[in-house]
Write a protein that holds these residues in place. Structure first.
Motif, PDB file in Angstrom:
ATOM      1  N   UNK A 155     -58.733   2.559 -23.090  1.00 12.33           N
ATOM      2  CA  UNK A 155     -60.007   2.849 -22.586  1.00 12.33           C
ATOM      3  C   UNK A 155     -60.561   3.935 -23.529  1.00 12.33           C
ATOM      4  N   UNK A 156     -59.762   4.751 -24.234  1.00 16.55           N
ATOM      5  CA  UNK A 156     -60.219   5.794 -24.921  1.00 16.55           C
ATOM      6  C   UNK A 156     -61.181   5.175 -26.176  1.00 16.55           C
ATOM      7  N   UNK A 157     -61.222   3.805 -26.455  1.00 16.67           N
ATOM      8  CA  UNK A 157     -62.278   3.186 -27.319  1.00 16.67           C
ATOM      9  C   UNK A 157     -63.605   3.607 -26.885  1.00 16.67           C
ATOM     10  N   UNK A 158     -63.936   3.751 -25.601  1.00 17.66           N
ATOM     11  CA  UNK A 158     -65.190   3.935 -24.952  1.00 17.66           C
ATOM     12  C   UNK A 158     -65.788   5.307 -25.400  1.00 17.66           C
ATOM     13  N   UNK A 163     -62.161  -8.667 -24.599  1.00 21.69           N
ATOM     14  CA  UNK A 163     -60.650  -7.880 -24.484  1.00 21.69           C
ATOM     15  C   UNK A 163     -60.549  -6.520 -24.540  1.00 21.69           C
ATOM     16  N   UNK A 164     -61.509  -5.854 -25.161  1.00 18.49           N
ATOM     17  CA  UNK A 164     -61.487  -4.354 -25.448  1.00 18.49           C
ATOM     18  C   UNK A 164     -61.539  -3.462 -24.333  1.00 18.49           C
ATOM     19  N   UNK A 165     -62.491  -4.103 -23.467  1.00 26.34           N
ATOM     20  CA  UNK A 165     -62.690  -3.312 -22.099  1.00 26.34           C
ATOM     21  C   UNK A 165     -62.357  -4.120 -20.700  1.00 26.34           C
ATOM     22  N   UNK A 166     -61.281  -5.146 -20.813  1.00 23.85           N
ATOM     23  CA  UNK A 166     -60.651  -5.652 -19.887  1.00 23.85           C
ATOM     24  C   UNK A 166     -59.956  -4.766 -18.847  1.00 23.85           C
ATOM     25  N   UNK A 167     -59.406  -3.600 -19.312  1.00 22.83           N
ATOM     26  CA  UNK A 167     -58.308  -2.915 -18.416  1.00 22.83           C
ATOM     27  C   UNK A 167     -59.154  -2.081 -17.292  1.00 22.83           C
TER      28      UNK A 167
END
Length: 182
Positions: A28-31, A42-46
């Motif tokens: 979630x550091x991708x945010x 799939x990148x924000x499922x967690x």
């Protein structure tokens, strides 16, 4: 997870730990670099964010887990949680600290979250190698969010075996599009 949920976790962790800076090293550091609208699903499922203090103290990790961690009242109430981690949680390319991305919003309550730069994150997640990590990596790479040439440089800068590097290079290049960009 959405950016406002990450901001809520950052604000809560900052208040609990009485700090004004945190690191976010999980997916979630991708945010810190992209909005949820720019990211593939799939990148924000967690629903969890890996958080640590700048010094990475184990006591801080335990406090995060105990107060806003999985199965906590915070998790039950808000549907997201933080996992307290330390600096050994992720294998990162050298120089990663110089590339951290600042995540600060009005709703972080003055707490700054330093998020992994997306290429560093991709390398760390591929090395972790869990199914959800590989799904995340495939999604962000195939969505055109990363540069293959930069990934190859980061792969060369991580402490990994020759076999791991070979595998990572193959994954980076296999998903890339024309011109070296993913």
């Amino acid at each position: 997870m959405r950016r406002e949920q990450l901001a809520h976790l950052v604000r809560a962790a900052g208040a609990i730990l009485d700090v004004n800076e945190l690191l976010v090293i999980g997916s979630q550091s991708i945010l810190g670099s992209f909005t949820e609208e720019q990211l593939p699903p799939p990148a924000i499922l967690s629903i969890e964010a890996d958080l640590l203090t700048r010094d990475g103290s184990p006591e801080s990790a335990d406090l995060i887990d105990g107060t806003i961690g999985e199965l906590s009242p915070f998790h039950d109430t808000f549907g997201v949680y933080a996992q307290g981690v330390d600096r050994t949680t992720a294998r990162l390319p050298s120089g990663w600290e110089d590339r951290l991305v600042r995540f600060e919003r009005a709703d972080t309550g003055g707490v700054v979250a330093w998020c992994l730069e997306p290429h560093d994150l991709w390398v760390a997640k591929q090395l972790a190698g869990r199914p959800q990590d590989r799904t995340f990596c495939r999604a962000v790479l195939s969505h055109g969010l990363l540069d293959t040439d930069e990934l190859l440089r980061r792969i060369d800068a991580v402490d990994a075996t020759a076999g791991e590097r070979h595998l990572l290079r193959g994954l980076a290049v296999a998903r890339s599009g024309p011109g070296g960009d993913a």
